[in-house]
Design a protein around this motif. Structure first.
Motif, PDB file in Angstrom:
ATOM      1  N   ARG A  62      71.418  23.016  52.339  1.00 57.63           N
ATOM      2  CA  ARG A  62      70.633  21.779  52.384  1.00 57.63           C
ATOM      3  C   ARG A  62      69.263  21.996  51.743  1.00 57.63           C
ATOM      4  O   ARG A  62      68.741  21.112  51.039  1.00 57.63           O
ATOM      5  CB  ARG A  62      70.475  21.303  53.833  1.00 57.63           C
ATOM      6  N   THR A  63      68.680  23.164  52.000  1.00 64.92           N
ATOM      7  CA  THR A  63      67.361  23.460  51.429  1.00 64.92           C
ATOM      8  C   THR A  63      67.454  23.612  49.923  1.00 64.92           C
ATOM      9  O   THR A  63      66.590  23.123  49.168  1.00 64.92           O
ATOM     10  CB  THR A  63      66.782  24.735  52.065  1.00 64.92           C
ATOM     11  N   ARG A  64      68.485  24.280  49.431  1.00 63.83           N
ATOM     12  CA  ARG A  64      68.693  24.399  47.984  1.00 63.83           C
ATOM     13  C   ARG A  64      68.885  23.009  47.359  1.00 63.83           C
ATOM     14  O   ARG A  64      68.371  22.722  46.268  1.00 63.83           O
ATOM     15  CB  ARG A  64      69.925  25.260  47.706  1.00 63.83           C
ATOM     16  N   PHE A  65      69.644  22.173  48.053  1.00 64.03           N
ATOM     17  CA  PHE A  65      69.907  20.817  47.567  1.00 64.03           C
ATOM     18  C   PHE A  65      68.612  20.016  47.461  1.00 64.03           C
ATOM     19  O   PHE A  65      68.427  19.209  46.548  1.00 64.03           O
ATOM     20  CB  PHE A  65      70.891  20.135  48.518  1.00 64.03           C
ATOM     21  N   LEU A  66      67.704  20.261  48.407  1.00 61.81           N
ATOM     22  CA  LEU A  66      66.404  19.595  48.369  1.00 61.81           C
ATOM     23  C   LEU A  66      65.683  19.910  47.064  1.00 61.81           C
ATOM     24  O   LEU A  66      65.176  19.001  46.374  1.00 61.81           O
ATOM     25  CB  LEU A  66      65.556  20.048  49.569  1.00 61.81           C
ATOM     26  N   PHE A  67      65.618  21.184  46.706  1.00 59.18           N
ATOM     27  CA  PHE A  67      64.914  21.578  45.482  1.00 59.18           C
ATOM     28  C   PHE A  67      65.635  21.086  44.230  1.00 59.18           C
ATOM     29  O   PHE A  67      64.999  20.675  43.251  1.00 59.18           O
ATOM     30  CB  PHE A  67      64.742  23.098  45.437  1.00 59.18           C
ATOM     31  N   GLU A  68      66.967  21.128  44.257  1.00 57.39           N
ATOM     32  CA  GLU A  68      67.740  20.737  43.066  1.00 57.39           C
ATOM     33  C   GLU A  68      67.644  19.246  42.776  1.00 57.39           C
ATOM     34  O   GLU A  68      67.825  18.817  41.630  1.00 57.39           O
ATOM     35  CB  GLU A  68      69.196  21.148  43.242  1.00 57.39           C
ATOM     36  N   THR A  69      67.361  18.446  43.779  1.00 62.37           N
ATOM     37  CA  THR A  69      67.307  16.987  43.589  1.00 62.37           C
ATOM     38  C   THR A  69      65.886  16.448  43.587  1.00 62.37           C
ATOM     39  O   THR A  69      65.506  15.668  42.711  1.00 62.37           O
ATOM     40  CB  THR A  69      68.112  16.271  44.686  1.00 62.37           C
ATOM     41  N   ALA A  70      65.073  16.876  44.539  1.00 60.62           N
ATOM     42  CA  ALA A  70      63.714  16.336  44.646  1.00 60.62           C
ATOM     43  C   ALA A  70      62.703  17.108  43.808  1.00 60.62           C
ATOM     44  O   ALA A  70      61.716  16.530  43.345  1.00 60.62           O
ATOM     45  CB  ALA A  70      63.274  16.338  46.112  1.00 60.62           C
TER      46      ALA A  70
END
Length: 434
Positions: free
Chosen positions: A66-74
């Motif tokens: 989820r944290t990786r997804f945060l950086f990859e999208t936001a």
């Protein structure tokens, strides 16, 4: 006769060599008997430990994704370079829960030290180029002084600390429980105990009485003497189980591990948003401390601030949370039933094929007697002998671990007692301080 244990006026078919074989046999049999009694207890402890670790690894993996997804999208401009600090953060958390000498505070603040240069050069000042290692290091060190992430970095430390501490203590307590069981399984029998067990189980064979069994009271007396140090664990074992119950309750209440880990990405997002919204002020401060590197034309754009609801897509989390809760309840209920495990170990060892409760006669250590009379006589006859055996057994335990003084108090010399002491009094005291 050269017999040392099975001395009797009646004719005997035993030799000294047979007595030695009998002593080896009783040592082996007692270890096997105790292992058999411990099997279910160990199975539950190891089983729950495995379930806890598997669930923890699952929660950790999902939280990291989820944290990786945060950086990859936001925060795409810094996503690739942020991958390593994110990985280090969750590795540190994992090691902490598993008992490594580390703190949650160091792990979290090291993470924010690592991402501040990226936030500053990719989001706050997206046109920066030629960022040297010295400038990057200056940004990293400046983070602690200028506090670019506001209260969010410290709030993340506070929120994680109690949840991860409860999980860390439970992990330690489970490991210590397994250590206690293993230690009791391999406790060596004293010379007096081995001789008494031979006299109880095998001396009748020397007279051709291969079917006779020890009197119940006689068996209990011998076993209680042999296992005195083990039965003395009763109070500590009860306290240990209370501590397990306390820690599992803490995890299901305010300190749930899954909830704490799944909040990490949100805490990071709030921290980065705070830094972006205060970008101009931060830039002025950083310029004074670290100077101005080369910079391409570029303006801070609100396009880099992606609202959370647009950046984070709903993810389907297939967790074993319900299963873990069921296992937790099953485990604690079983452990509560095992409170008297060490207090009743002698009774359970004498409750199998070792004695014949429905027989009218039994062996009292010297003769075949009527069962009721034999029980009473054996209690009276063999009580003094095992006062010495008990002390010797304690001394054997004491030799395994050196005591550590602490003021006017001294840790238990018995290693099992020390394990339980650490698992209960010390752990609960430390948890209450956080």
């Amino acid at each position: 006769s050269d017999l040392q244990i099975c001395q009797d006026r009646a004719p005997t078919c035993c030799t000294k060599k047979m007595e030695e074989s009998y002593q080896a046999a009783v040592r082996r049999e007692r270890m096997q008997s105790i292992q058999a009694l411990n099997f279910e207890l160990k199975y539950m402890v190891v089983g729950y430990t495995t379930a806890f670790q598997e669930a923890f690894e699952s929660f950790l993996r999902i939280a990291e994704n989820r944290t990786r997804f945060l950086f990859e999208t936001a925060y795409r401009p810094m996503a690739k370079e942020a991958a390593e600090p994110v990985k280090e953060l969750f590795t540190d958390i994992s090691l902490y829960i598993l008992g490594a000498e580390a703190t949650v505070e160091n792990a979290v603040l090291r993470f924010f030290d690592g991402i501040f240069p990226l936030v500053y050069s990719r989001l706050i000042n997206p046109g920066m180029t030629d960022i040297s290692d010295d400038y990057t290091e200056c940004l990293r060190l400046t983070r602690q002084d200028i506090n670019p992430f506001g209260h969010y970095s410290r709030s993340m430390v506070t929120e994680l600390s109690k949840s991860l501490w409860a999980s860390r203590m439970l992990s330690k307590a489970l490991s210590l429980g397994t250590e206690v069981i293993n230690t009791t399984e391999h406790a060596a029998l004293t010379k007096e105990c081995s001789r008494a067990l031979v006299r109880m189980q095998y001396c009748p064979h020397c007279q051709g009485l291969t079917l006779i069994r020890p009197c119940v009271g006689y068996c209990l007396n011998v076993m209680r003497g042999c296992l005195a140090s083990m039965s003395e664990l009763d109070m500590q074992w009860r306290e240990y189980i209370s501590t397990l119950e306390y820690l599992t309750n803490e995890m299901t209440a305010l300190h749930d591990l899954e909830v704490a880990l799944n909040r990490i990405w949100n805490s990071i997002n709030e921290a980065i948003l705070h830094a972006q919204l205060n970008g101009l002020e931060l830039s002025a401060t950083v310029d004074k401390v670290c100077g101005q590197p080369k910079q391409q034309k570029g303006n801070l754009s609100s396009g880099h601030i992606v609202p959370l609801k647009e950046a984070i897509e709903a993810q389907t989390l297939v967790l074993a949370h319900a299963s873990l809760n069921n296992k937790r309840r099953e485990f604690i209920n079983y452990m509560k039933r095992s409170r008297t495990f060490y207090a009743s170990i002698a009774e359970r060892l004498c409750d199998g094929d070792l004695v014949m409760r429905d027989s009218s006669t039994c062996w009292n250590g010297e003769n075949v007697v009527e069962s009721l009379h034999g029980d009473k006589a054996s209690f009276q006859k063999f009580g003094i002998e095992f006062a010495t055996a008990k002390l010797n057994h304690d001394r054997d335990f004491q030799q395994l671990f050196l005591s550590k003084g602490h003021g006017s108090e001294t840790f238990y010399r018995n290693p099992v007692k020390r394990v339980l002491y650490v698992a209960t009094v010390h752990l609960r005291h430390r948890f209450a301080q956080t």
